[in-house]
Design an enzyme around this catalytic site. Sequence first.
Site, PDB file in Angstrom:
ATOM      1  N   GLU A   1       0.922  -1.092   0.390  1.00  0.00           N
ATOM      2  CA  GLU A   1      -0.024  -0.298  -0.131  1.00  0.00           C
ATOM      3  C   GLU A   1       0.886   1.460   0.181  1.00  0.00           C
ATOM      4  O   GLU A   1       1.712   1.121   0.194  1.00  0.00           O
ATOM      5  CB  GLU A   1      -0.673  -0.240   1.519  1.00  0.00           C
ATOM      6  CG  GLU A   1      -1.959  -1.492   1.835  1.00  0.00           C
ATOM      7  CD  GLU A   1      -2.647  -0.577   2.504  1.00  0.00           C
ATOM      8  OE1 GLU A   1      -3.312   0.143   3.485  1.00  0.00           O
ATOM      9  OE2 GLU A   1      -3.171  -2.001   3.015  1.00  0.00           O
TER      10      GLU A   1
ATOM     11  N   LYS B   1       2.424   4.283   1.637  1.00  0.00           N
ATOM     12  CA  LYS B   1       2.313   5.080   2.952  1.00  0.00           C
ATOM     13  C   LYS B   1       2.378   6.476   2.859  1.00  0.00           C
ATOM     14  O   LYS B   1       3.044   7.178   1.989  1.00  0.00           O
ATOM     15  CB  LYS B   1       4.292   4.489   3.613  1.00  0.00           C
ATOM     16  CG  LYS B   1       3.982   4.880   5.108  1.00  0.00           C
ATOM     17  CD  LYS B   1       5.613   4.243   5.493  1.00  0.00           C
ATOM     18  CE  LYS B   1       5.726   4.447   6.977  1.00  0.00           C
ATOM     19  NZ  LYS B   1       4.881   6.150   7.234  1.00  0.00           N
TER      20      LYS B   1
ATOM     21  N   ARG C   1      -2.375   8.789  16.980  1.00  0.00           N
ATOM     22  CA  ARG C   1      -2.035   7.874  17.675  1.00  0.00           C
ATOM     23  C   ARG C   1      -2.205   7.359  18.866  1.00  0.00           C
ATOM     24  O   ARG C   1      -1.672   6.349  19.719  1.00  0.00           O
ATOM     25  CB  ARG C   1      -0.815   7.699  17.059  1.00  0.00           C
ATOM     26  CG  ARG C   1       0.078   6.037  17.428  1.00  0.00           C
ATOM     27  CD  ARG C   1       0.945   6.053  16.564  1.00  0.00           C
ATOM     28  NE  ARG C   1       2.489   5.712  17.497  1.00  0.00           N
ATOM     29  CZ  ARG C   1       3.247   5.887  16.477  1.00  0.00           C
ATOM     30  NH1 ARG C   1       3.900   6.137  15.370  1.00  0.00           N
ATOM     31  NH2 ARG C   1       4.033   4.862  17.978  1.00  0.00           N
TER      32      ARG C   1
ATOM     33  N   GLU D   1      -4.734   6.904   7.586  1.00  0.00           N
ATOM     34  CA  GLU D   1      -3.684   7.928   7.611  1.00  0.00           C
ATOM     35  C   GLU D   1      -4.731   9.603   7.672  1.00  0.00           C
ATOM     36  O   GLU D   1      -5.127   9.134   6.251  1.00  0.00           O
ATOM     37  CB  GLU D   1      -3.181   7.862   6.715  1.00  0.00           C
ATOM     38  CG  GLU D   1      -1.530   8.581   7.076  1.00  0.00           C
ATOM     39  CD  GLU D   1      -0.933   8.546   8.482  1.00  0.00           C
ATOM     40  OE1 GLU D   1      -1.005   7.565   9.568  1.00  0.00           O
ATOM     41  OE2 GLU D   1       0.201   9.047   7.932  1.00  0.00           O
TER      42      GLU D   1
ATOM     43  N   PHE E   1      -6.976   2.588   5.667  1.00  0.00           N
ATOM     44  CA  PHE E   1      -6.361   0.847   6.016  1.00  0.00           C
ATOM     45  C   PHE E   1      -6.838  -0.441   6.396  1.00  0.00           C
ATOM     46  O   PHE E   1      -6.282  -1.281   6.392  1.00  0.00           O
ATOM     47  CB  PHE E   1      -4.864   1.465   5.498  1.00  0.00           C
ATOM     48  CG  PHE E   1      -4.385   1.785   6.803  1.00  0.00           C
ATOM     49  CD1 PHE E   1      -4.084   0.963   7.852  1.00  0.00           C
ATOM     50  CD2 PHE E   1      -4.062   3.477   7.034  1.00  0.00           C
ATOM     51  CE1 PHE E   1      -3.755   1.608   9.170  1.00  0.00           C
ATOM     52  CE2 PHE E   1      -3.742   4.049   8.163  1.00  0.00           C
ATOM     53  CZ  PHE E   1      -3.664   3.086   9.178  1.00  0.00           C
TER      54      PHE E   1
ATOM     55  N   ARG F   1       4.229  -4.209  18.158  1.00  0.00           N
ATOM     56  CA  ARG F   1       4.718  -3.793  16.576  1.00  0.00           C
ATOM     57  C   ARG F   1       4.667  -5.368  16.055  1.00  0.00           C
ATOM     58  O   ARG F   1       5.824  -5.913  16.270  1.00  0.00           O
ATOM     59  CB  ARG F   1       5.870  -2.855  17.210  1.00  0.00           C
ATOM     60  CG  ARG F   1       6.239  -2.425  15.971  1.00  0.00           C
ATOM     61  CD  ARG F   1       7.599  -1.889  16.242  1.00  0.00           C
ATOM     62  NE  ARG F   1       7.501  -0.502  17.287  1.00  0.00           N
ATOM     63  CZ  ARG F   1       7.011   0.641  16.106  1.00  0.00           C
ATOM     64  NH1 ARG F   1       6.716   0.615  15.148  1.00  0.00           N
ATOM     65  NH2 ARG F   1       6.473   1.695  17.171  1.00  0.00           N
TER      66      ARG F   1
ATOM     67  N   LYS G   1       7.214  -1.110   7.147  1.00  0.00           N
ATOM     68  CA  LYS G   1       6.808   0.410   6.326  1.00  0.00           C
ATOM     69  C   LYS G   1       8.502   0.255   5.200  1.00  0.00           C
ATOM     70  O   LYS G   1       9.403  -1.014   6.254  1.00  0.00           O
ATOM     71  CB  LYS G   1       6.911   1.365   7.121  1.00  0.00           C
ATOM     72  CG  LYS G   1       7.894   0.872   8.412  1.00  0.00           C
ATOM     73  CD  LYS G   1       8.048   2.353   9.817  1.00  0.00           C
ATOM     74  CE  LYS G   1       8.175   2.172  10.502  1.00  0.00           C
ATOM     75  NZ  LYS G   1       8.288   3.086  11.532  1.00  0.00           N
TER      76      LYS G   1
HETATM   77  P1  ATP Z   1       6.196   3.632  13.919  1.00  0.00           P
HETATM   78  O1  ATP Z   1       5.424   4.038  13.703  1.00  0.00           O
HETATM   79  O2  ATP Z   1       6.978   2.713  13.336  1.00  0.00           O
HETATM   80  O3  ATP Z   1       6.629   4.043  15.343  1.00  0.00           O
HETATM   81  P2  ATP Z   1       6.634   6.544  13.104  1.00  0.00           P
HETATM   82  O4  ATP Z   1       5.834   7.604  13.824  1.00  0.00           O
HETATM   83  O5  ATP Z   1       7.874   7.545  12.425  1.00  0.00           O
HETATM   84  O6  ATP Z   1       7.286   4.881  13.934  1.00  0.00           O
HETATM   85  P3  ATP Z   1       5.850   5.732  10.082  1.00  0.00           P
HETATM   86  O7  ATP Z   1       7.884   5.266  10.734  1.00  0.00           O
HETATM   87  O8  ATP Z   1       5.202   6.772   9.733  1.00  0.00           O
HETATM   88  O9  ATP Z   1       6.178   5.704  12.252  1.00  0.00           O
HETATM   89  O10 ATP Z   1       5.322   3.901   9.956  1.00  0.00           O
HETATM   90  C1  ATP Z   1       3.765   3.583  10.249  1.00  0.00           C
HETATM   91  C2  ATP Z   1       2.755   4.710  10.439  1.00  0.00           C
HETATM   92  O11 ATP Z   1       2.683   4.683   9.113  1.00  0.00           O
HETATM   93  C3  ATP Z   1       1.606   3.916  10.810  1.00  0.00           C
HETATM   94  O12 ATP Z   1       1.204   4.456  12.013  1.00  0.00           O
HETATM   95  C4  ATP Z   1       0.428   5.054   9.851  1.00  0.00           C
HETATM   96  O13 ATP Z   1       0.522   6.226  10.677  1.00  0.00           O
HETATM   97  C5  ATP Z   1       1.606   5.727   8.842  1.00  0.00           C
HETATM   98  N1  ATP Z   1       0.900   4.968   7.455  1.00  0.00           N
HETATM   99  C6  ATP Z   1       0.688   5.235   6.408  1.00  0.00           C
HETATM  100  N2  ATP Z   1       0.313   4.942   5.201  1.00  0.00           N
HETATM  101  C7  ATP Z   1      -0.357   3.734   5.938  1.00  0.00           C
HETATM  102  C8  ATP Z   1      -1.514   2.489   5.651  1.00  0.00           C
HETATM  103  N3  ATP Z   1      -1.366   2.293   4.649  1.00  0.00           N
HETATM  104  N4  ATP Z   1      -1.098   1.214   6.232  1.00  0.00           N
HETATM  105  C9  ATP Z   1      -0.564   1.152   7.573  1.00  0.00           C
HETATM  106  N5  ATP Z   1       0.096   2.354   7.947  1.00  0.00           N
HETATM  107  C10 ATP Z   1      -0.147   3.643   7.575  1.00  0.00           C
END
Ligand code: ATP
Length: 626
Positions: free
Chosen positions: A309, A311, A331, A361, A402, A478, A484
């Site tokens: 998907e 991101k 979150r 998101e 999502f 997690r 990701k």
């Molecule tokens: P983490 O959530 O790993 O602590 P972070 O806040 O930097 O670190 P990201 O690295 O951005 O988060 O990666 C996960 C986040 O990506 C998810 O918590 C969500 O908010 C976002 N996200 C964006 N698109 C999607 C998607 N298609 N599916 C799931 N999450 C998504």
Amino acid sequence: MKYSELVELYERLDSTTKRLEKTYFLAKFLRETSADEIEPVILLVQGRVFPSYDEREIGVASKLVIKAINVASGTDSEKIENEWAKTGDLGKVAESLIKGKKQATLASSELTVKKVFDNLRNLTELTGQGSVDRKMQLIAELLSSAKGAEARYITRTILGQLRVGTGAGILRDAIAWAYFPKAVEKVFMKCGNCGKTVPQAESCVECGSHLGKEAKESKKAGKKAAATEKDAGAETSRDEYNTILDRIQEAYDLTNDFGVVARKAKTEGVKGLETVEIRLGTPIKVMLALKVETLEEAFETVGRPAQCEYKYDGFRLECHRKGDKIWLYTRRLENVTHQFPDVVEFLKKYVKGDNYILDSEAVGYDPKTKKYVPFQEISQRIKRKYDIEKTIEELPVEVNVFDILCYEGKNIVSQPFRKRREIIEKIVKSTERKIVVSKAIVTDKEAVVEKYFKEAKAAGTEGVMLKALDAPYQPGARVGYMLKFKKVMENLDLAIVAAEWGEGKRAKWLSSYYLACLDHGGKLLEIGKVSTGLKEKREEGLSFDEVTELLRPLIVEEIGRLVKVKPKIVLEVAYEEIQKSPTYGSGYALRFPRVIRNRSDEKGVSDINTLEDVERLYRTQKKSKG
Ligand code: ATP
């Protein structure tokens, strides 16, 4: 229950910094608390009267508390302020002034936990004319009846300064200690004197008798069991204890309320924990993503095929709907419904059904160009409490759905992801720049993900997520159900400087190729060997056969299966990482290189990538790894 009993617990918790001792004191107290008092007690132990996700807060200013102390103790406000400045703790000031007063007047009725809890909750209900005075009276009423240290803890609770050090970990463990003593007994030691199961320490937390030797022995025994792995009994006991902790944690991740979890544990045991239900309107901890560096690693974790998907670079929004009521949580489980009336509208208009929880998101976009903007540009919308209508116009968001956790009022977190996805596709009427189902494809090929990644980046997103099609939604965890992937390295154009004849059915072809980049002096430096990406049949794409034919006239030397060739053939190569390596002349090696295409028609050897390019990519990749 008398409030003084809870105060005794506060003092015990305050008296130690040791996590296990705090756990023990809290557990003992919970065990003796009746089922209907568990929830207020657990909230009060955390210094609050509503769960953390609830937007209601006591929210009383210190000025008002000073006035209440003044009314309850008869001491004038100025003196109270001076004392406060001296000690820095208004709780202690209230305690000493009210104690002093009590000696003069014979005190009023005894405070109960219920009375304190109700008065504090009532503080949040009062609004409008006369409410400030009424609030002050509610506080003064409590302080006037307070004895001993009660005034100190009431004041601290009102000001949000209780801090007796009972974080989530301690609460979780205390619930296990309180209601699952059998599992705890098998893991922790018994005091030889009082016979209670207690934390390992020099002396017994219960009766104070010396435990030094036993504690050491029991620790040693524990270590030995773990080291030799012979003591299967000890391991099973540990597993049993850990399973209880997991059940408590899972129930908490669904409810975000230790009060509810503790009551369930007390009244229904493990079964109760397992049947804790999702409640519409109560936020659930979201599932988190693991980071992967390579697509090989990604597919290994989520399996093939997987969903890939976009991101989106926005912020997580958990959307609840129960009938006409809608709640939006971040979150961190902050309620942001008020800040996003536009999203509330989208949900009402474009999502079918009225009992659900969606995970999504929200991404900001430029109102003129309609292009996505990075999170930083819209982050202020989360905090903005005024001028909401204006911000909607200036900083609009698109909600990308999502996942779904609850549908038609039913908890569906344990259903496989593909089923949950089907439901969102059915109920969300995708409407660009308002609310859409997240963009996704299902694939089992790295090359397809890479292509999709580039498309995702070009659309202004951060990269891609990879998700296991059969996985449940695990709140708060997690785990490897979603990954990701933020980095696909720029492809490199490299020259073939040598090759090797294949083996078995590939014996007739040159099937692996040594690649080189250019240094500043025009010298070719090897950077790796590639043998994937080529096809066995010409009709399927660039084939081994074709490359072998291109190289054959260029052979300058043959050493066993190795042939050295005149550099002329330029290949575009994808890879997942650049590593430092002493094996090759460039000092670098490509991890998982893959041939993308032959570029010899467009590029000569002098046009290929340089060592400088490689060094730059190596540095940026290190930065993105953080
Ligand atoms: P983490 O959530 O790993 O602590 P972070 O806040 O930097 O670190 P990201 O690295 O951005 O988060 O990666 C996960 C986040 O990506 C998810 O918590 C969500 O908010 C976002 N996200 C964006 N698109 C999607 C998607 N298609 N599916 C799931 N999450 C998504």
